[in-house]
Enzyme design. Structure first.
Site: not given
Ligand code: PGA
Length: 250
Positions: A166, A98, A210, A13
């Site tokens: 996801e 996102e 997560s 990210k």
């Molecule tokens: P996270 O993000 O493992 O921090 O929950 C997963 C992702 O957005 O691919």
């Protein structure tokens, strides 16, 4: 050949300046001399070329986090799929929540991005997932089917496509669906892909949201879960590697 299992991908990210990113890449490279599965990292665009260069003798795959819907043109601030490939990327994430939720990206736009990625020779990591409201309303399967139908690129193969389920409400929250829910969802996605694409039953299907070292083994042991897309835990080499190991990767 389809991607070797487990497929464990780290989405950094908007994290990391050059020194941190290169140090993290270096720590991963040190562990990745012989990979039985597939490990990929997705640094921010500013670090892509440097990280790809740092890992040029490694089997770790390096990818971009997004690309534009168009091949080139007057799109200030955007990066095309061909530019990612030129910087050393071999894959790109499209349709991350996102961007779908946060920036209002549509299935049509995600489809266009995925198409550009395939044209540029990149492997597409296509993300889909329901919001919490959709989950609570029992609309999960319907939402996922709609997102897949609308955004899956034509002509994708098990070599050039990875699908990541996801749930939006599981990303960065420490919450996950139950193992039974993940199993049921992935079975449905597998049927959809098998009906839609030649070789659809061999496309790597990842769970994301997560995933941590302590839940990774249970999640990746589920039938039709071929690996994980990891956010937060991919920023630490030990955590990321223990997730890969929990999926049976050496
Ligand atoms: P996270 O993000 O493992 O921090 O929950 C997963 C992702 O957005 O691919």
């Amino acid at each position: 050949m389809p991607l070797a299992r487990p497929v464990v991908l780290g989405n950094w990210k908007m994290n990391g300046l050059r020194a941190d990113g290169l140090a993290l890449a270096g720590r991963l490279e040190a562990r990745a001399a012989h990979l039985s599965g597939t490990v990929g990292i997705f640094p921010p665009a500013t670090l892509l070329a440097a990280v790809a260069q740092r890992l040029s003798r490694s089997r770790i795959l390096v990818g971009g986090q997004d690309c534009h819907t168009a091949e080139s043109g007057a799109f200030t601030g955007s990066v095309s799929a061909a530019m990612l490939a030129d910087a050393g990327a071999r894959a790109v994430i499209v349709g991350h929540s996102e961007r779908r939720q946060g920036l209002g990206e549509t299935d049509e736009q995600v489809h266009a991005k995925a198409t550009q990625a395939l044209l540029a020779g990149l492997t597409v990591v296509l993300c889909i997932g329901e919001t919490e409201a959709e989950y609570l309303a029992g609309e999960r399967n319907e939402v996922l089917a709609r997102q897949l139908a609308g955004s899956l690129p034509d002509g994708a193969t098990p070599e050039t496509l990875v699908v990541a389920y996801e749930p939006v409400w599981a990303i960065g929250t420490g919450r996950t669906p139950s193992l039974e829910e993940i199993e049921e969802t992935h079975a449905g996605l597998r049927r959809h892909l098998a009906g839609r694409l030649a070789g659809g039953d061999e496309v790597a299907l990842l769970y994301g949201g997560s995933v941590k070292p302590d839940n990774a083994a249970d999640i990746m042991a589920i039938k039709d879960v071929d690996g994980a897309l990891v956010g937060g835990a991919s920023l630490d080499a030990d955590s990321f590697w223990s997730i890969y190991a929990a999926g049976g990767g050496t």
